[in-house]
Motif scaffolding. Structure first.
Motif, PDB file in Angstrom:
ATOM      1  N   VAL A  51       0.997  -1.318   0.019  1.00 24.72           N
ATOM      2  CA  VAL A  51      -0.111   0.040   0.306  1.00 24.72           C
ATOM      3  C   VAL A  51       0.526   1.397  -0.175  1.00 24.72           C
ATOM      4  O   VAL A  51       1.477   1.205   1.238  1.00 24.72           O
ATOM      5  CB  VAL A  51      -1.287  -0.230   1.135  1.00 24.72           C
ATOM      6  CG1 VAL A  51      -1.813   1.050   1.332  1.00 24.72           C
ATOM      7  CG2 VAL A  51      -1.967  -0.954   1.224  1.00 24.72           C
ATOM      8  N   LEU A  96       0.791   5.210   0.002  1.00 20.61           N
ATOM      9  CA  LEU A  96      -0.001   6.537   0.302  1.00 20.61           C
ATOM     10  C   LEU A  96       0.704   7.692   0.093  1.00 20.61           C
ATOM     11  O   LEU A  96       1.959   7.778   0.872  1.00 20.61           O
ATOM     12  CB  LEU A  96       0.260   6.390   2.468  1.00 20.61           C
ATOM     13  CG  LEU A  96      -0.864   5.278   2.313  1.00 20.61           C
ATOM     14  CD1 LEU A  96      -0.544   4.917   4.238  1.00 20.61           C
ATOM     15  CD2 LEU A  96      -2.395   5.260   1.975  1.00 20.61           C
ATOM     16  N   LYS A  97       0.699   8.387  -0.741  1.00 22.97           N
ATOM     17  CA  LYS A  97       1.387   9.361  -1.083  1.00 22.97           C
ATOM     18  C   LYS A  97       0.909  11.058   0.287  1.00 22.97           C
ATOM     19  O   LYS A  97       0.476  10.894   0.602  1.00 22.97           O
ATOM     20  CB  LYS A  97       0.681  10.189  -2.143  1.00 22.97           C
ATOM     21  CG  LYS A  97       0.641   9.362  -3.672  1.00 22.97           C
ATOM     22  CD  LYS A  97       0.168   9.615  -4.883  1.00 22.97           C
ATOM     23  CE  LYS A  97       0.436   8.953  -5.862  1.00 22.97           C
ATOM     24  NZ  LYS A  97      -0.774   9.505  -7.075  1.00 22.97           N
ATOM     25  N   LEU A 110      -1.526  13.555   1.768  1.00 25.52           N
ATOM     26  CA  LEU A 110      -3.053  13.039   1.954  1.00 25.52           C
ATOM     27  C   LEU A 110      -3.445  13.324   3.343  1.00 25.52           C
ATOM     28  O   LEU A 110      -2.845  13.438   4.398  1.00 25.52           O
ATOM     29  CB  LEU A 110      -2.766  11.587   2.064  1.00 25.52           C
ATOM     30  CG  LEU A 110      -3.108  10.922   0.578  1.00 25.52           C
ATOM     31  CD1 LEU A 110      -3.059   9.500   1.092  1.00 25.52           C
ATOM     32  CD2 LEU A 110      -4.138  11.518  -0.039  1.00 25.52           C
ATOM     33  N   ASP A 150      -8.625  11.031   4.544  1.00 26.75           N
ATOM     34  CA  ASP A 150      -8.161  10.258   3.134  1.00 26.75           C
ATOM     35  C   ASP A 150      -7.725   9.019   2.971  1.00 26.75           C
ATOM     36  O   ASP A 150      -7.458   7.794   2.591  1.00 26.75           O
ATOM     37  CB  ASP A 150      -7.963  11.398   1.443  1.00 26.75           C
ATOM     38  CG  ASP A 150      -8.626  12.028   1.803  1.00 26.75           C
ATOM     39  OD1 ASP A 150     -10.124  12.016   1.247  1.00 26.75           O
ATOM     40  OD2 ASP A 150      -8.003  13.303   1.474  1.00 26.75           O
ATOM     41  N   THR A 151      -6.799   9.362   4.146  1.00 24.18           N
ATOM     42  CA  THR A 151      -5.239   7.753   4.325  1.00 24.18           C
ATOM     43  C   THR A 151      -6.445   7.147   4.966  1.00 24.18           C
ATOM     44  O   THR A 151      -5.930   5.674   4.341  1.00 24.18           O
ATOM     45  CB  THR A 151      -4.371   8.352   4.952  1.00 24.18           C
ATOM     46  OG1 THR A 151      -3.679   9.626   4.892  1.00 24.18           O
ATOM     47  CG2 THR A 151      -3.571   7.738   5.851  1.00 24.18           C
ATOM     48  N   LYS A 204      -9.510   6.086   4.313  1.00 24.76           N
ATOM     49  CA  LYS A 204     -10.321   5.961   2.953  1.00 24.76           C
ATOM     50  C   LYS A 204      -9.676   4.643   2.064  1.00 24.76           C
ATOM     51  O   LYS A 204      -9.856   3.740   1.808  1.00 24.76           O
ATOM     52  CB  LYS A 204     -10.440   6.112   2.327  1.00 24.76           C
ATOM     53  CG  LYS A 204     -11.538   7.970   3.178  1.00 24.76           C
ATOM     54  CD  LYS A 204     -13.061   8.664   2.696  1.00 24.76           C
ATOM     55  CE  LYS A 204     -13.654   9.004   3.433  1.00 24.76           C
ATOM     56  NZ  LYS A 204     -14.203  10.216   2.232  1.00 24.76           N
ATOM     57  N   GLN A 205      -8.157   4.974   2.178  1.00 22.35           N
ATOM     58  CA  GLN A 205      -7.335   4.338   1.844  1.00 22.35           C
ATOM     59  C   GLN A 205      -6.982   3.277   1.727  1.00 22.35           C
ATOM     60  O   GLN A 205      -7.283   1.807   0.965  1.00 22.35           O
ATOM     61  CB  GLN A 205      -5.764   5.371   0.491  1.00 22.35           C
ATOM     62  CG  GLN A 205      -6.362   6.813  -0.161  1.00 22.35           C
ATOM     63  CD  GLN A 205      -5.251   6.588  -1.172  1.00 22.35           C
ATOM     64  OE1 GLN A 205      -3.937   6.681  -1.226  1.00 22.35           O
ATOM     65  NE2 GLN A 205      -5.712   7.983  -1.731  1.00 22.35           N
ATOM     66  N   LEU A 206      -6.720   3.217   3.026  1.00 23.35           N
ATOM     67  CA  LEU A 206      -5.825   2.064   3.848  1.00 23.35           C
ATOM     68  C   LEU A 206      -7.195   0.982   3.388  1.00 23.35           C
ATOM     69  O   LEU A 206      -7.278  -0.672   3.149  1.00 23.35           O
ATOM     70  CB  LEU A 206      -6.014   2.733   5.220  1.00 23.35           C
ATOM     71  CG  LEU A 206      -4.714   2.908   5.378  1.00 23.35           C
ATOM     72  CD1 LEU A 206      -4.322   3.124   6.644  1.00 23.35           C
ATOM     73  CD2 LEU A 206      -3.093   2.139   4.783  1.00 23.35           C
ATOM     74  N   SER A 207      -8.638   1.204   3.664  1.00 23.37           N
ATOM     75  CA  SER A 207      -9.495   0.728   4.005  1.00 23.37           C
ATOM     76  C   SER A 207      -9.903   0.014   2.510  1.00 23.37           C
ATOM     77  O   SER A 207     -10.344  -1.757   2.254  1.00 23.37           O
ATOM     78  CB  SER A 207     -10.739   1.113   4.043  1.00 23.37           C
ATOM     79  OG  SER A 207     -12.012   0.712   4.132  1.00 23.37           O
ATOM     80  N   GLU A 208      -9.884   0.828   1.584  1.00 20.85           N
ATOM     81  CA  GLU A 208      -9.889   0.143   0.215  1.00 20.85           C
ATOM     82  C   GLU A 208      -8.708  -1.007  -0.452  1.00 20.85           C
ATOM     83  O   GLU A 208      -9.514  -1.529  -1.031  1.00 20.85           O
ATOM     84  CB  GLU A 208      -9.668   1.567  -1.137  1.00 20.85           C
ATOM     85  CG  GLU A 208     -11.423   1.999  -0.556  1.00 20.85           C
ATOM     86  CD  GLU A 208     -11.051   3.744  -1.658  1.00 20.85           C
ATOM     87  OE1 GLU A 208      -9.599   3.800  -2.183  1.00 20.85           O
ATOM     88  OE2 GLU A 208     -11.752   4.381  -1.640  1.00 20.85           O
ATOM     89  N   LYS A 209      -7.644  -0.885   0.488  1.00 22.61           N
ATOM     90  CA  LYS A 209      -6.180  -1.199  -0.325  1.00 22.61           C
ATOM     91  C   LYS A 209      -6.663  -2.433  -0.071  1.00 22.61           C
ATOM     92  O   LYS A 209      -6.042  -3.792   0.240  1.00 22.61           O
ATOM     93  CB  LYS A 209      -5.079  -0.402   0.158  1.00 22.61           C
ATOM     94  CG  LYS A 209      -5.647   0.617  -1.323  1.00 22.61           C
ATOM     95  CD  LYS A 209      -3.632   1.281  -1.468  1.00 22.61           C
ATOM     96  CE  LYS A 209      -3.999   2.399  -2.199  1.00 22.61           C
ATOM     97  NZ  LYS A 209      -3.150   3.041  -2.639  1.00 22.61           N
TER      98      LYS A 209
END
Length: 384
Positions: free
Chosen positions: A156, A158-159, A162, A166-167, A169-174
């Motif tokens: 994963v 993470l840019k 963020l 949003d961090t 959300k991305q962790l949940s999605e990935k």
């Protein structure tokens, strides 16, 4: 007389002859008996030796078989069946892993696996992580499945810049984990290892990077790993020492770094943006950063509207002097370095005149600012 004499001589001669012959015959018989006795004396020890050696040979064979059976560890054959997930923990050696495999009935014995991985020359190449194995595998086959490339993990990335929302959300999605688990973990900051100067806020301290996440890791463990990565970076950059030298707290430096991250078009601009922030803080002047206003309103964009600027949020740096209460995003190491080592200059204003190309211009005077702002307005309409 002559006849008798002759007869006697002849008789003596015959007797003498018989006597000699008897002695010769008896001698030959004696020698034959001696040879037979000698042969018997040689054969007997030889037979005894052969019997003895035969006994030793048999004992040696059975002894070798016994030693072989004792020294050869119990092992399964074949590639096994079914499926089981095995976790290698950080710091475990080959013997530790072997015990785990035996406990989960992947291999039949610890010794079999230790021997197999030593023969493969991979004792020092075991990597922490989770692996899909099979039950009752030959130890050599188990070694093949513990290749680091076969670990169960999700990479994963993470840019930088963020926001925390949003961090999460991305962790949940990935990872496929529910968002509420990350949100709950983010609120339970005592479990995350945040430094005291973070003021119990995760925003700004969930370090952006690429992480290897295994299926068994909880949301709290993932966020803890991100905070750990921040702490490592802070130690490397001597955040506390350099912040003190600049007359700021580490939390203030991280707030500046987050603004730098949000406002910079390129890495090369970061030191200049940091300098503008410091120059404004040194004057009786508002920071006037659109990025902070947008954060306070939970909005996105590079330009605040007149209505946005009416916000009463403490993040409205057009209305409130000084820094906002805390970071507005999670900055990367480049932004932290820029905040700690601002470029020398007397700029007080900057405008990203061409956002599409990341072109930002820096000026000192307000009149110059009006010029580059007009350039930005023109580029919005006509392109750049």
């Amino acid at each position: 007389m002559d006849f008798l004499v002759g007869s006697d001589d002849e008789g003596r001669s015959r007797r003498g002859s018989n006597t000699s012959s008897g002695r010769d015959s008896g001698g030959r018989r004696g020698r034959r008996r001696k040879r037979r006795r000698n042969r018997g004396g040689f054969l007997a020890p030889m037979l005894a030796i052969i019997v003895l050696l035969g006994g030793i040979g048999a004992a040696g064979f059975y002894g070798y078989t016994w030693v072989r059976d004792v020294m050869t560890p119990d092992d399964y054959t074949g590639q096994g069946s079914g499926e089981v997930v095995v976790e290698i923990k950080d710091g475990q050696n080959a013997s530790d892993v072997a015990q785990t495999l035996q406990d989960q009935d992947v291999v039949k014995s610890v010794k079999a696996f230790v021997n197999a991985i030593a023969e493969a020359g991979k004792s020092s190449s075991l990597q922490p992580g989770e692996y899909t194995m099979r039950k009752q595998m030959a130890a050599a086959e188990a070694v093949k499945l513990l290749d680091p490339d076969k670990r169960l993990l999700e990479r994963v990335t993470l840019k930088e810049g963020l926001r925390l929302v949003d961090t999460l959300k991305q962790l949940s999605e990935k990872t496929g984990k529910p968002l509420r688990e990350f949100q709950q973990a983010a609120r339970n900051v005592r479990e995350l290892g945040l430094p005291p100067y973070a003021k119990s806020r995760l925003e700004g301290y969930a370090f952006p990077a690429t992480y290897e996440i295994t299926p068994k890791m909880s949301a709290s463990e993932i966020l803890t790993r991100m905070v750990d990565r921040f702490n490592q970076t802070a130690d490397k950059d001597d955040l506390q020492g350099k912040a003190k030298a600049l007359g700021h707290t580490p939390h203030e430096i991280m707030t500046i770094a987050s603004i730098v991250q949000a406002e910079s078009g390129t890495k090369e601009d970061m030191g200049k943006v940091a300098r503008v922030v410091y120059n404004r803080l040194d004057l009786p002047m508002h920071l006037r950063m659109d990025s902070t206003v947008m954060y306070g309103l939970n909005k996105y964009g590079i330009e605040s509207s007149s209505k946005d600027l009416e916000s009463t949020s403490r993040y409205n740096t057009y209305k409130f002097e000084g820094l906002p209460p805390g970071p507005i995003a999670n900055p990367g190491d480049d932004a932290i370095q820029a905040a700690l080592n601002p470029t020398k200059g007397d700029w007080l204003y900057f405008v990203t005149t061409c956002p599409a190309k990341g072109i930002t211009k820096f000026v000192k005077l307000e009149s110059e600012f009006n010029v580059i702002k007009a350039e930005y307005e023109s580029n919005k309409v006509n392109g750049c």
